[in-house]
Design a protein around this motif. Structure first.
Motif, PDB file in Angstrom:
ATOM      1  N   PHE A  14       0.835  -1.198   0.000  1.00  0.00           N
ATOM      2  CA  PHE A  14       0.000   0.000   0.000  1.00  0.00           C
ATOM      3  C   PHE A  14       0.878   1.260   0.000  1.00  0.00           C
ATOM      4  O   PHE A  14       2.066   1.201   0.349  1.00  0.00           O
ATOM      5  CB  PHE A  14      -0.892   0.024   1.250  1.00  0.00           C
ATOM      6  CG  PHE A  14      -1.881  -1.102   1.299  1.00  0.00           C
ATOM      7  CD1 PHE A  14      -3.071  -1.025   0.589  1.00  0.00           C
ATOM      8  CD2 PHE A  14      -1.620  -2.244   2.041  1.00  0.00           C
ATOM      9  CE1 PHE A  14      -3.983  -2.075   0.630  1.00  0.00           C
ATOM     10  CE2 PHE A  14      -2.527  -3.287   2.091  1.00  0.00           C
ATOM     11  CZ  PHE A  14      -3.707  -3.201   1.379  1.00  0.00           C
ATOM     12  N   PHE A  15       0.274   2.393  -0.357  1.00  0.00           N
ATOM     13  CA  PHE A  15       0.999   3.661  -0.207  1.00  0.00           C
ATOM     14  C   PHE A  15       1.144   3.920   1.283  1.00  0.00           C
ATOM     15  O   PHE A  15       0.158   3.956   2.010  1.00  0.00           O
ATOM     16  CB  PHE A  15       0.246   4.826  -0.860  1.00  0.00           C
ATOM     17  CG  PHE A  15       1.029   6.122  -0.809  1.00  0.00           C
ATOM     18  CD1 PHE A  15       1.824   6.503  -1.881  1.00  0.00           C
ATOM     19  CD2 PHE A  15       1.003   6.933   0.315  1.00  0.00           C
ATOM     20  CE1 PHE A  15       2.560   7.685  -1.830  1.00  0.00           C
ATOM     21  CE2 PHE A  15       1.731   8.107   0.374  1.00  0.00           C
ATOM     22  CZ  PHE A  15       2.517   8.477  -0.699  1.00  0.00           C
ATOM     23  N   ASP A  16       2.377   4.080   1.723  1.00  0.00           N
ATOM     24  CA  ASP A  16       2.637   4.311   3.138  1.00  0.00           C
ATOM     25  C   ASP A  16       3.118   5.751   3.311  1.00  0.00           C
ATOM     26  O   ASP A  16       3.948   6.243   2.546  1.00  0.00           O
ATOM     27  CB  ASP A  16       3.703   3.336   3.641  1.00  0.00           C
ATOM     28  CG  ASP A  16       3.784   3.336   5.158  1.00  0.00           C
ATOM     29  OD1 ASP A  16       3.076   2.525   5.788  1.00  0.00           O
ATOM     30  OD2 ASP A  16       4.522   4.174   5.716  1.00  0.00           O
ATOM     31  N   GLU A  17       2.573   6.416   4.351  1.00  0.00           N
ATOM     32  CA  GLU A  17       2.903   7.828   4.563  1.00  0.00           C
ATOM     33  C   GLU A  17       4.372   7.996   4.977  1.00  0.00           C
ATOM     34  O   GLU A  17       4.950   9.063   4.776  1.00  0.00           O
ATOM     35  CB  GLU A  17       1.996   8.420   5.637  1.00  0.00           C
ATOM     36  CG  GLU A  17       0.509   8.396   5.289  1.00  0.00           C
ATOM     37  CD  GLU A  17       0.131   9.459   4.269  1.00  0.00           C
ATOM     38  OE1 GLU A  17       0.840  10.457   4.153  1.00  0.00           O
ATOM     39  OE2 GLU A  17      -0.899   9.259   3.575  1.00  0.00           O
ATOM     40  N   MET A  18       4.994   6.960   5.531  1.00  0.00           N
ATOM     41  CA  MET A  18       6.357   7.079   6.050  1.00  0.00           C
ATOM     42  C   MET A  18       7.405   6.414   5.144  1.00  0.00           C
ATOM     43  O   MET A  18       8.481   6.955   4.934  1.00  0.00           O
ATOM     44  CB  MET A  18       6.433   6.458   7.450  1.00  0.00           C
ATOM     45  CG  MET A  18       7.811   6.482   8.073  1.00  0.00           C
ATOM     46  SD  MET A  18       7.761   5.922   9.796  1.00  0.00           S
ATOM     47  CE  MET A  18       9.508   5.787  10.149  1.00  0.00           C
ATOM     48  N   ILE A  19       7.068   5.257   4.595  1.00  0.00           N
ATOM     49  CA  ILE A  19       8.035   4.476   3.825  1.00  0.00           C
ATOM     50  C   ILE A  19       7.650   4.485   2.339  1.00  0.00           C
ATOM     51  O   ILE A  19       6.501   4.196   1.993  1.00  0.00           O
ATOM     52  CB  ILE A  19       8.092   3.016   4.328  1.00  0.00           C
ATOM     53  CG1 ILE A  19       8.317   2.985   5.852  1.00  0.00           C
ATOM     54  CG2 ILE A  19       9.180   2.239   3.591  1.00  0.00           C
ATOM     55  CD1 ILE A  19       9.651   3.512   6.309  1.00  0.00           C
ATOM     56  N   GLU A  21       7.844   3.410  -1.831  1.00  0.00           N
ATOM     57  CA  GLU A  21       7.747   2.140  -2.554  1.00  0.00           C
ATOM     58  C   GLU A  21       9.115   1.461  -2.659  1.00  0.00           C
ATOM     59  O   GLU A  21       9.213   0.249  -2.801  1.00  0.00           O
ATOM     60  CB  GLU A  21       7.186   2.374  -3.968  1.00  0.00           C
ATOM     61  CG  GLU A  21       5.746   2.854  -4.013  1.00  0.00           C
ATOM     62  CD  GLU A  21       5.608   4.340  -3.713  1.00  0.00           C
ATOM     63  OE1 GLU A  21       6.629   5.002  -3.443  1.00  0.00           O
ATOM     64  OE2 GLU A  21       4.480   4.849  -3.727  1.00  0.00           O
ATOM     65  N   GLN A  22      10.167   2.273  -2.581  1.00  0.00           N
ATOM     66  CA  GLN A  22      11.529   1.729  -2.648  1.00  0.00           C
ATOM     67  C   GLN A  22      12.045   1.299  -1.280  1.00  0.00           C
ATOM     68  O   GLN A  22      13.200   0.907  -1.128  1.00  0.00           O
ATOM     69  CB  GLN A  22      12.486   2.770  -3.246  1.00  0.00           C
ATOM     70  CG  GLN A  22      12.238   3.093  -4.717  1.00  0.00           C
ATOM     71  CD  GLN A  22      10.993   3.944  -4.943  1.00  0.00           C
ATOM     72  OE1 GLN A  22      10.694   4.814  -4.133  1.00  0.00           O
ATOM     73  NE2 GLN A  22      10.293   3.692  -6.041  1.00  0.00           N
ATOM     74  N   GLY A  23      11.208   1.408  -0.260  1.00  0.00           N
ATOM     75  CA  GLY A  23      11.610   0.986   1.079  1.00  0.00           C
ATOM     76  C   GLY A  23      12.398   2.045   1.842  1.00  0.00           C
ATOM     77  O   GLY A  23      12.982   1.734   2.892  1.00  0.00           O
ATOM     78  N   ILE A 156      -8.728  11.273   1.542  1.00  0.00           N
ATOM     79  CA  ILE A 156      -7.918  10.050   1.611  1.00  0.00           C
ATOM     80  C   ILE A 156      -6.749  10.222   0.653  1.00  0.00           C
ATOM     81  O   ILE A 156      -6.795  11.041  -0.273  1.00  0.00           O
ATOM     82  CB  ILE A 156      -8.726   8.802   1.223  1.00  0.00           C
ATOM     83  CG1 ILE A 156      -9.283   8.966  -0.196  1.00  0.00           C
ATOM     84  CG2 ILE A 156      -9.834   8.534   2.224  1.00  0.00           C
ATOM     85  CD1 ILE A 156      -9.885   7.710  -0.755  1.00  0.00           C
ATOM     86  N   ARG A 157      -5.690   9.452   0.891  1.00  0.00           N
ATOM     87  CA  ARG A 157      -4.604   9.408  -0.083  1.00  0.00           C
ATOM     88  C   ARG A 157      -4.624   8.026  -0.712  1.00  0.00           C
ATOM     89  O   ARG A 157      -4.576   7.014  -0.010  1.00  0.00           O
ATOM     90  CB  ARG A 157      -3.259   9.678   0.579  1.00  0.00           C
ATOM     91  CG  ARG A 157      -2.210  10.111  -0.462  1.00  0.00           C
ATOM     92  CD  ARG A 157      -0.798   9.954   0.007  1.00  0.00           C
ATOM     93  NE  ARG A 157      -0.345  10.772   1.088  1.00  0.00           N
ATOM     94  CZ  ARG A 157       0.427  11.870   0.980  1.00  0.00           C
ATOM     95  NH1 ARG A 157       0.730  12.330  -0.209  1.00  0.00           N
ATOM     96  NH2 ARG A 157       0.873  12.494   2.049  1.00  0.00           N
ATOM     97  N   GLY A 158      -4.745   8.000  -2.016  1.00  0.00           N
ATOM     98  CA  GLY A 158      -4.889   6.733  -2.716  1.00  0.00           C
ATOM     99  C   GLY A 158      -3.554   6.059  -2.988  1.00  0.00           C
ATOM    100  O   GLY A 158      -2.480   6.568  -2.628  1.00  0.00           O
ATOM    101  N   GLY A 159      -3.602   4.934  -3.669  1.00  0.00           N
ATOM    102  CA  GLY A 159      -2.403   4.166  -3.977  1.00  0.00           C
ATOM    103  C   GLY A 159      -1.430   4.907  -4.868  1.00  0.00           C
ATOM    104  O   GLY A 159      -0.243   4.581  -4.914  1.00  0.00           O
ATOM    105  N   ASP A 160      -1.930   5.935  -5.605  1.00  0.00           N
ATOM    106  CA  ASP A 160      -1.038   6.728  -6.465  1.00  0.00           C
ATOM    107  C   ASP A 160      -0.367   7.871  -5.715  1.00  0.00           C
ATOM    108  O   ASP A 160       0.374   8.663  -6.307  1.00  0.00           O
ATOM    109  CB  ASP A 160      -1.835   7.279  -7.656  1.00  0.00           C
ATOM    110  CG  ASP A 160      -3.027   8.132  -7.220  1.00  0.00           C
ATOM    111  OD1 ASP A 160      -3.204   8.342  -5.989  1.00  0.00           O
ATOM    112  OD2 ASP A 160      -3.793   8.590  -8.086  1.00  0.00           O
ATOM    113  N   GLY A 161      -0.649   7.986  -4.412  1.00  0.00           N
ATOM    114  CA  GLY A 161      -0.012   9.042  -3.610  1.00  0.00           C
ATOM    115  C   GLY A 161      -0.744  10.363  -3.647  1.00  0.00           C
ATOM    116  O   GLY A 161      -0.322  11.319  -2.981  1.00  0.00           O
TER     117      GLY A 161
END
Length: 479
Positions: A14-19, A21-23, A156-161
């Protein structure tokens, strides 16, 4: 005792507010991460326990109407805040400002010339059949032509950020007291981290609210402002009492007010005191039994008549709810274009209106993949989350939609963004939404903070407090 470590944190795709997609830790979270990792688990769990106790000592509780036990609950506060960069917030502010200006023009038009209906931008039937369109408000002119003085829009913030507006709350948006108290608790819980991150303050909200309310009666030097509550059994009573106390206003119930010669007075031990502004947390139908619900014991007879005479200001204006009808929501992009000549800055979620036969057929055919919402419901009730529902539940909703298509919309299921959250198993991602608050008086003011609601149950997308959700403090950073 081992130190906190985010190395094993799983975003779950999922889109994470802290991390990212590259970790990698997003730049506006780096200093927070570094300081959190100096803390051990024992300390963090002790802080969680301390926040619960702080909420109870403050009386930060709410009632759940569906709870047969009638017990009060706290809204669990997670000790890990949600952090929003200054750049993201600035873009969000522009979109919210544009949206609220357009919606206010829309409401004013509906109760006057109805140009947007005559130009067939919105079907007239859709508006005139809305339970929140009040014919009693036709021709009404609220002070400064502002109808929606206090708004809480859900984002909301979706999967595309990207941020999306999920719905607008223009009647009695609640939750701002939790935003304010969450901040006070987190400042004490994580003082060192808070001080180092240059977080924008929210503590002046009550002053801004009072200023906004007083600005509606510019001819009175010290207007009397009251907060009208349905009473102690209302789910948001804590908030009503809190805001009244913070503003230095009286908290009143309908029985504490009386109308004489179209003027509103408050009953006091020293006699009658004239009231100028009522921040009412009582729904339209219940504010005046002489005009609306005749069985209401929550309002005051004659109140609406005094309002029509211009002798008292009601906030938000009656009739405002027509703009947050969930079916009207689908037309907001056209509303903004019609009144402002601009494209929408903060996008809507794609919405199907069941009153449209073609869209209704699509909804019924794809009900297993969609989220169905009742247009006049709130609090997470009247919903069907298709992908998580049973065949029997889907069939029941199909019957409801066919019986009253005007009462339903549908949207695709959005994967809400997640934020690291402290749970029994450690720190895991949980889905969140965001409710910023907008004040509209002489000018528009958007508070640089918001109530972040979090779905505490693993995998759940339902963040509503009445259905087991919690909250987070929202830290908006300076640019």
């Amino acid at each position: 005792m081992p130190k906190i470590n985010f190395a094993g944190y799983d975003t779950g795709g999922f889109f994470d507010e802290m991390i990212s997609e590259q970790g990698e830790v997003r730049s506006h979270y780096v200093r927070f991460r570094d300081r959190m990792q100096k803390m051990d688990w024992k300390k963090l769990n002790a802080l969680r326990f301390a926040t619960d106790r702080a909420q109870l000592s403050m009386g930060m509780t709410f009632n759940v109407y569906s709870d047969n036990q009638g017990s009060e609950r706290i809204l669990p506060l997670d000790v890990i805040p949600r952090i929003i960069s200054g750049e993201d917030w600035e873009e969000m502010e522009k979109g919210l400002r544009q949206r609220i200006i357009a919606l206010n023009l829309f409401i004013d038009d509906l109760y006057h010339e109805q140009k947007i209906l005559k130009d067939k931008i919105i079907p007239a039937d859709l508006i005139l059949s809305s339970a929140t369109f009040l014919k009693e408000c036709v021709g009404l002119n609220p002070p400064q032509k502002v109808w929606c003085h206090i708004t809480g829009s859900d984002l909301i913030r979706g999967g595309d950020g990207n941020f999306y507006v999920l719905e607008d709350n223009l009647r009695c948006p609640s939750g701002v007291s939790y935003m304010l108290e969450n901040r006070e608790i987190l400042k004490r819980t994580l003082p060192d981290i808070f001080e180092k991150l240059s977080v924008r303050p929210v503590s002046n909200y009550s002053h801004l609210l009072r200023d906004t309310l007083e600005s509606l009666v510019p001819d009175r030097e010290q207007p009397t402002v009251v907060v009208l509550t349905p009473g102690a059994y209302n789910s948001a009573y804590f908030e009503h009492a809190y805001l009244a106390q913070q503003m230095g206003a009286e908290l009143v119930e309908g029985r504490d007010l009386v109308v004489q010669n179209d003027m509103v007075y408050m009953l006091t031990t020293k006699g009658l005191q004239k009231v100028d502004v009522i921040y009412r947390r009582v729904d339209d139908d219940y504010i005046d039994p002489l005009v609306f619900n005749k069985d209401s014991l929550l309002g005051t007879p004659g109140l609406f008549g005094a309002y029509l005479k211009g002798n008292v200001v009601l906030v938000n204006a009656p009739g405002t709810g027509v703009a947050d009808d969930k079916a009207v929501y689908a037309y907001v992009p056209k509303i903004i274009k019609y009144y402002l000549g601009e494209d929408m800055l903060l996008p809507n979620v794609q919405t199907y209106i069941c009153v449209d036969p073609k869209e209704c057929a699509h909804v019924i055919e794809n009900i297993a993949d969609l989220v169905i919402k009742q247009t006049d419901a709130s609090g997470g009730y009247g919903m069907l989350i298709g992908p998580k529902s049973t065949k029997a539940e889907q069939e029941a909703f199909v019957r409801k939609i066919k019986a009253n298509p005007r009462n339903y919309i549908a949207q695709p299921m959005i994967s809400l963004s997640r934020v690291p959250t402290l749970v029994d198993e450690g720190i895991e991602g949980r889905h969140v939404d965001l409710r910023p608050y907008i004040l509209y008086g002489k000018e528009i003011k958007i508070i640089p903070g918001a109530l972040t609601r979090v779905a505490l149950k693993k995998g759940s997308l339902v963040v509503n407090s009445s259905q087991g959700g919690g909250s987070k403090d929202t830290w908006v950073l300076n640019k």
